[in-house]
Motif scaffolding. Structure first.
Motif, short mmCIF file in Angstrom:
data_model
loop_
_atom_site.label_atom_id
_atom_site.label_comp_id
_atom_site.label_asym_id
_atom_site.label_seq_id
_atom_site.Cartn_x
_atom_site.Cartn_y
_atom_site.Cartn_z
N UNK A 184 68.68 83.43 81.17
CA UNK A 184 67.59 84.12 81.84
C UNK A 184 66.34 84.11 80.97
N UNK A 185 65.24 83.68 81.54
CA UNK A 185 63.97 83.68 80.84
C UNK A 185 62.88 84.01 81.87
N UNK A 186 62.57 85.29 81.95
CA UNK A 186 61.72 85.77 83.04
C UNK A 186 60.29 85.27 82.92
N UNK A 187 59.79 85.20 81.68
CA UNK A 187 58.40 84.77 81.51
C UNK A 187 58.21 83.35 82.04
N UNK A 188 59.19 82.51 81.73
CA UNK A 188 59.14 81.13 82.20
C UNK A 188 59.25 81.08 83.72
N UNK A 189 60.16 81.88 84.26
CA UNK A 189 60.36 81.91 85.70
C UNK A 189 59.07 82.32 86.41
N UNK A 190 58.40 83.31 85.84
CA UNK A 190 57.14 83.79 86.39
C UNK A 190 56.13 82.64 86.48
N UNK A 228 74.20 91.50 84.89
CA UNK A 228 73.17 90.75 85.60
C UNK A 228 73.79 89.64 86.44
N UNK A 282 66.59 83.23 92.01
CA UNK A 282 67.55 83.34 93.10
C UNK A 282 67.59 81.99 93.80
N UNK A 307 73.37 89.35 90.48
CA UNK A 307 72.83 88.12 91.07
C UNK A 307 73.82 87.52 92.05
N UNK A 309 66.94 81.58 85.82
CA UNK A 309 67.53 82.74 86.50
C UNK A 309 66.95 83.07 87.85
#
Lengths: 253, 148
Positions: free
Chosen positions: A74-80, A206, A22, A210, A20
């Protein structure tokens, strides 16, 4: 820079898009990383469905790599984690083995378990039913339980890679049916708040935000792709409800 | 007053739920949920000041985006993290539902009216996001020297 290294870089960026990120930031990351490894010119083109990179070295060698991206969630932890890794790579330029190793580490992230996620579907449906004006306990509980069922369906479908649009249509039909059943058997007085609560967990809000951000950041293609996807998903959801509402209208009348 | 508190808390719980579905963890989850709560609180507080609903949506969405920008920098995480959850309470789900239920009722005029309202809200919401995104890009460009 070697072909193997570029493969790693693209792999990293593919994972970012999938979780997820940008799109323009992903392009930016590719450029930075390739430049850090000594490229003099980098052409990266990223959309939500593919990545194309050509990086030109000072001695005239060229490396190219292409990826087709099929699914994303969307997987924010992974993106981080991936984002920090991209920064690290730019700073430290590790060799291929080291890169691969760190990439594998970054791909392993903790996720919430199936039932935990279902529990939060229950919470979302319940809380938005209250949020949009329901003050009856029965209505809220009914909505929350329906939310749980929708959650199970969505998660199972995601696991088996069912077409997203079908999922929206089907889930929306399911929660509408259940809501009208509650109405029919006199459990609740109106279906409005139950359906609104459940719409919230399926609405592609979302995706739409986006899409707009990409559009105005200059990524016209990605923006349009995402916007159309969001509009189609929302339409499918609306159709699911309308189909059931018509059928119920026919049965009840 | 009691109504306001109930709505604000419901918004917080709903936002938290979405945070979990997007696999946000630890402190970031808390910050995200609080962001959703503050966004809705601001919306309620502005109720007496700005009567026009789309304009209120615009202001709140811009404020929530600024919140996302700030915390993304502080916590060194992509701003998508907070951006996608902060605005959840503002998604016009209720408005969309009433639009589609009037479509079923085949009351064309009401459908158009509600449909336009939903679109207005969505447009205001996105305008807020886009404004902040554009400003943050300009600020960032001016602060960091060009590396190319």
């Amino acid at each position: 820079m070697t072909q193997e290294l570029l493969r790693c870089i693209v792999e990293l960026c593919e994972q970012m898009v999938c979780s997820g990120a940008e799109v323009y930031r992903v392009e930016d990351s590719i450029e930075r990383m390739c430049t850090a490894y000594g490229a003099v010119r980098v052409d990266a083109y990223v959309t939500t469905s593919n990545i194309v990179v050509t990086s030109e070295m000072a001695d005239g060698r060229e490396f190219t790599h292409t990826r087709r991206i099929k699914s994303s969630s969307v997987n924010i932890e992974k993106l981080h984690g991936l984002n920090s890794l991209a920064r690290q790579v730019t700073r430290e330029t590790p060799d291929v083995e080291e890169f691969r190793c760190r990439l594998e580490q970054a791909e392993q992230v903790k996720t919430y378990s199936f039932w935990q996620q279902v529990l939060f579907y229950v919470l979302i449906a319940g809380s938005f039913t209250v949020f949009f004006g329901s003050r009856s306990l029965r209505e809220t509980v009914a909505s929350a339980l329906i939310g749980g069922i929708v959650g199970i369906l969505v998660l199972k479908a995601e696991k088996h890679n069912v077409n997203k649009m079908m999922v929206r249509f089907f889930c929306s039909a399911v929660f509408s049916t259940l809501a009208f059943m509650c109405l029919h058997f006199g459990i609740v007085k109106s279906v409005d708040n139950i359906i609104i609560g459940n719409i919230m967990s399926l609405i592609p809000g979302v995706g739409f935000t986006n899409a707009l951000r990409d559009l105005f950041a200059g990524d016209t293609m990605t923006g349009i792709l995402r916007a159309i996807e969001a509009i189609l998903l929302a339409s499918c959801m609306v159709l699911g409800y309308i189909a059931i509402a018509y059928i119920y209208g026919g049965v009840a009348a | 007053m009691r109504e306001v508190i109930i709505r604000v808390l419901a918004a917080a719980v709903g936002t938290l739920g979405f945070g979990v579905l997007f696999n946000i963890r630890g402190k970031k989850l808390l910050v995200g949920a609080l962001g959703g709560m503050f966004a809705w609180l601001l919306f309620e507080l502005l109720g007496g000041v700005v009567a026009n609903e789309p304009i209120r949506y615009f202001i709140v969405s811009a404020a929530a985006s600024v919140y996302a920008e700030i915390f993304a920098r502080l916590m060194k995480t992509p701003r998508t993290t907070f951006w996608i959850v902060n605005l959840i309470p503002l998604i016009p789900g209720g408005s969309l539902y009433y639009t589609m239920s009037s479509a079923v009722g085949s009351d064309f005029e009401l459908f158009m009216q509600r449909g336009m309202h939903t679109l207005e809200l969505a447009a205001a919401l996105s305008l807020g996001i886009v404004t902040v995104a554009a400003l943050s890009r300009i600020i960032k460009k001016n602060r960091t020297p060009q590396t190319k």
